[in-house]
Design a protein around this motif. Structure first.
Motif, short mmCIF file in Angstrom:
data_model
loop_
_atom_site.label_atom_id
_atom_site.label_comp_id
_atom_site.label_asym_id
_atom_site.label_seq_id
_atom_site.Cartn_x
_atom_site.Cartn_y
_atom_site.Cartn_z
N ASP A 188 2.68 1.53 -3.40
CA ASP A 188 1.76 1.96 -4.46
C ASP A 188 1.42 3.45 -4.32
O ASP A 188 1.33 4.17 -5.33
CB ASP A 188 0.50 1.12 -4.46
N ARG A 189 1.22 3.91 -3.10
CA ARG A 189 0.93 5.34 -2.88
C ARG A 189 2.11 6.19 -3.33
O ARG A 189 1.94 7.24 -3.94
CB ARG A 189 0.59 5.60 -1.40
N HIS A 190 3.33 5.73 -3.05
CA HIS A 190 4.53 6.44 -3.48
C HIS A 190 4.55 6.56 -5.01
O HIS A 190 4.81 7.63 -5.56
CB HIS A 190 5.78 5.71 -2.97
N ASN A 191 4.26 5.47 -5.69
CA ASN A 191 4.24 5.49 -7.16
C ASN A 191 3.12 6.38 -7.69
O ASN A 191 3.31 7.09 -8.68
CB ASN A 191 4.10 4.07 -7.71
N ASP A 192 1.95 6.34 -7.04
CA ASP A 192 0.85 7.21 -7.45
C ASP A 192 1.23 8.68 -7.33
O ASP A 192 0.93 9.48 -8.22
CB ASP A 192 -0.40 6.93 -6.61
N LEU A 193 1.89 9.02 -6.22
CA LEU A 193 2.33 10.40 -6.03
C LEU A 193 3.33 10.81 -7.11
O LEU A 193 3.31 11.94 -7.60
CB LEU A 193 2.96 10.59 -4.65
N ASP A 194 4.20 9.90 -7.48
CA ASP A 194 5.18 10.18 -8.52
C ASP A 194 4.46 10.59 -9.82
O ASP A 194 4.81 11.60 -10.44
CB ASP A 194 6.06 8.96 -8.75
N HIS A 195 3.45 9.83 -10.19
CA HIS A 195 2.69 10.14 -11.40
C HIS A 195 1.92 11.46 -11.26
O HIS A 195 1.87 12.25 -12.20
CB HIS A 195 1.74 9.00 -11.75
N GLU A 196 1.35 11.69 -10.08
CA GLU A 196 0.62 12.94 -9.85
C GLU A 196 1.56 14.14 -9.99
O GLU A 196 1.19 15.14 -10.61
CB GLU A 196 0.00 12.95 -8.45
N LYS B 274 5.79 12.24 -0.73
CA LYS B 274 6.47 11.16 -1.45
C LYS B 274 7.81 10.82 -0.77
O LYS B 274 8.14 9.65 -0.60
CB LYS B 274 6.70 11.58 -2.90
N LYS C 206 3.18 17.47 -2.29
CA LYS C 206 3.17 16.09 -2.75
C LYS C 206 4.58 15.49 -2.75
O LYS C 206 4.77 14.33 -2.41
CB LYS C 206 2.52 15.97 -4.12
N LYS D 67 0.82 -1.20 0.00
CA LYS D 67 0.00 0.00 0.00
C LYS D 67 0.87 1.26 0.00
O LYS D 67 0.63 2.19 -0.78
CB LYS D 67 -0.92 0.00 1.22
#
Length: 71
Positions: A24-32, A53, A49, A21
């Motif tokens: 995945d949140r770290h990767n989501d923030l990267d994309h954001e 991250k 953000k 979890k």
């Protein structure tokens, strides 16, 4: 991110739901962040953000160190 720990990350993502979890949140923030930078969004939002991250990256690294110590 933490490419030298790729094997451990793969193991932890399979074995530890909390790790998965956070990762995945770290990767989501990267994309954001990438999308916000492309859109020239508010710098304060981007910086916020990025700080979140970085905090997650520190948490991920701590879990990797702990996992390696327990092997």
């Amino acid at each position: 991110m933490l490419h030298e720990h790729r094997d451990v990350i793969a193991e932890l993502r399979q074995k530890d739901a909390h790790f998965a979890k956070v990762f995945d949140r770290h990767n989501d923030l990267d994309h954001e962040i990438i999308n916000l930078e492309k859109a020239y969004a508010d710098q304060f939002e981007i910086d916020t953000k990025k700080k979140e991250k970085l905090k997650l990256k520190d948490e991920i690294y701590a879990m990797i160190v702990k996992y390696n110590a327990e092997k």
